[in-house]
Each structure stands twice: as structure tokens, then as C-alpha cells.
Design a protein around this motif. Sequence first.
Motif, mmCIF file in Angstrom:
data_model
loop_
_atom_site.group_PDB
_atom_site.id
_atom_site.type_symbol
_atom_site.label_atom_id
_atom_site.label_comp_id
_atom_site.label_asym_id
_atom_site.label_seq_id
_atom_site.Cartn_x
_atom_site.Cartn_y
_atom_site.Cartn_z
ATOM 1 N N ALA A 20 3.579 7.775 2.597
ATOM 2 C CA ALA A 20 3.684 6.693 3.560
ATOM 3 C C ALA A 20 3.532 5.408 2.760
ATOM 4 N N GLN A 21 4.315 4.389 3.106
ATOM 5 C CA GLN A 21 4.281 3.131 2.377
ATOM 6 C C GLN A 21 4.286 1.959 3.349
ATOM 7 N N ALA A 22 3.706 0.862 2.897
ATOM 8 C CA ALA A 22 3.696 -0.361 3.701
ATOM 9 C C ALA A 22 4.183 -1.519 2.825
ATOM 10 N N TRP B 25 14.094 -2.322 1.834
ATOM 11 C CA TRP B 25 13.134 -1.736 0.908
ATOM 12 C C TRP B 25 13.584 -0.321 0.542
ATOM 13 N N ARG B 26 12.949 0.265 -0.493
ATOM 14 C CA ARG B 26 13.264 1.626 -0.922
ATOM 15 C C ARG B 26 12.013 2.499 -0.857
ATOM 16 N N ALA B 27 12.120 3.631 -0.181
ATOM 17 C CA ALA B 27 11.016 4.584 -0.139
ATOM 18 C C ALA B 27 10.869 5.266 -1.496
ATOM 19 N N GLU B 28 9.643 5.654 -1.820
ATOM 20 C CA GLU B 28 9.357 6.328 -3.086
ATOM 21 C C GLU B 28 9.914 7.752 -3.061
ATOM 22 N N VAL B 29 10.222 8.270 -4.239
ATOM 23 C CA VAL B 29 10.695 9.649 -4.356
ATOM 24 C C VAL B 29 9.594 10.510 -4.956
ATOM 25 N N GLU C 140 0.837 -1.194 0.000
ATOM 26 C CA GLU C 140 0.000 0.000 0.000
ATOM 27 C C GLU C 140 0.875 1.249 0.000
ATOM 28 N N ARG C 141 0.319 2.311 -0.606
ATOM 29 C CA ARG C 141 1.033 3.583 -0.666
ATOM 30 C C ARG C 141 0.029 4.716 -0.503
#
Length: 325
Positions: free
Chosen positions: A319-321, A284-288, A28-29
Amino acid sequence: MYKKFLSVSLFLSSFALSGCLLFDSEIERWHLAQQGSTSLSLSRDGRFALVSTKLQGIALWDLQQNKKLADFGSQDQYHNSVITSQISDNNRYAITATTQNFAVWDLGWSQARGLWSIDDAAIQDVAITNNGNEVLLALTNGKALFINMTDGRRLEFLAHRDKVNSVALSANGHYALSGGNDNHAYLWNTRSGQIIYSFKHSSHVSQVALQRDGKLAFSSDSNNDHIIWDLTTGKKITQLAVKLRQSPLSSVRFSNNGQWLVTGSPTRRVELWRTDNGKNIGSWRAEVLPGTRPATAVVYDVAISPTGNIVAGSSAGYAQAWSTD
């Protein structure tokens, strides 16, 4: 919580022998701030997010319902940027701070409890107790300032000899952990100011954290020495097995049972670690934010949900899961 986490712990332990895994498992994002955020903090369970932006100010989100719960607006009349924040361990209260003032919020009633200014230093980091009455500030003048908002009691912890970068509070407010540019992290009693343990590092301490039950502590420095401490003995348990030249940490949180540690970095990286041996379990990598240069994001906060999902919030306003299944 503990029963739910047990099954996750058993599952994750099966990866210990195979080393670090890169999970491509985003489930999820949420894009909470279209232009990016200056601060984003998560509740311990990863359900709520408190996000601050330059244009719209402070907002509270329920990620589980994908719903904005409250718009608090700017923290002060000058629209200064919020640089750090924290949601209390029980999800009821929050603290937000600019470099010169801080506000306490009652999240249940969606209203401010007050705004206070700091005159003799800049704020670096903040923490708040479960009752919302006690806060801890990390200051550039070398002080860790503990304040009881009800009776006005102030305790200035003066053991640091340089800027204090990071602070953590026990949920009941009795114990504090602070780390600074003097290469030390201190565990201390907020009633007496007495030092309980001193943790020496080889360089500036940039991040500290306390485990929920007060059994473990974490401190991290600019030389990538990330150490987990036993608070019954004050001794080092292990050190995170980071790669050489990996960037320093920007956020950290223990799992409720203390078996796991999740970290975030200024270069998008989110990682999960075992606390008994420091081994990496997943990454993991967070979105930019689209169109930004350089294409990176600071991971402001991290959490582990009751079902074992990894949650992170970043400067890109996302926010990401991720699932660990």
C-alpha cells in the motif's frame, strides 16, 4: 470531511490549466504481503487495508498506525484464493470472495459473520452495504445477484446478456450499478429490480463506481472509454482524457464531494482526474515486487484520504500514499 477536502480541491484546481503532472511525492509505503497479494481493498478514507495472500489468508491492517489488527486466515477449508473484496463505506464490515464462495466480516469484532457458496457461476466482483446485511455479486452467468443476509431475500438482476464484470452499491443498499460484457452498465433499484438508467458502451464494461451522495456514476470499457454520468439526468458529463493505448482500469473511486476521481490500472499507473471536464491532474506508479518478471503490478484499489493524499494497494502486496502538495 468536506471542510478538509475543500482546501485540497482548491489546491488541486490550480493544476487544471497545466495538464497532467507526474508527482514524485511518495510519503509512505507499507509492505503488507511479502510474497504479493491476490486481493487488496482499502477503506474509503485510505486508513484500513484488507489484504489477501495465498499462504497467510486474509488480514486487516490499520495503515495510520502501521499495525495489523486481525488475521482471519483462509476464507474456506480448501484455502482457495480470494480474488476480490470490499470494505463497507463506514469501515465496519467487509466482504471477500473466491470464484465460488464469499464471506462477510465484522471488522469491529474481527470475526466472520458467515460463508456462502455460489453454485451456478463464478464470482467476478462484490459490494457490501454499511449495515453489512446486504451484498451484491457480479457473476459470469450474466446475473448481478443482490442478497439480504438477514432475511435471505435474493434478487437476480437479469438485464445483462453476458458476464457481469463489476458492481457497486449505494451505502444504504437501495441502488446498484453493474457493468458487463454486453457493453452496458445499468443503474437499478435493488428493491424492485427496475432499471433507472442504461449506459451504453462500445465494448465490454470492466469497471463501475458510484459517488458517495449518489449524484454521479462512472463506467469504463475495454476501449478506454471512461465516462462520468449525471445521475439526476442520466446524461454523460464528461469522459476521462486518457492517452491512446493506455491500459484499461482495474480500480476507481470518487472523492467524497464528487469533484475528483482516482483510478488504478493493471500496469502500476495511479491517476487523479477532475470529474467536471475529465482532465488529468496527477499520475503516480505503484511499486513492484522485487525480482518479479515482468516488473509490473495490478492496482487493486485506490482511495483519497481526508487530507487529500492518494492511497493505492496493489498485487505486489504494497500500500502506498502520495502527497498532492
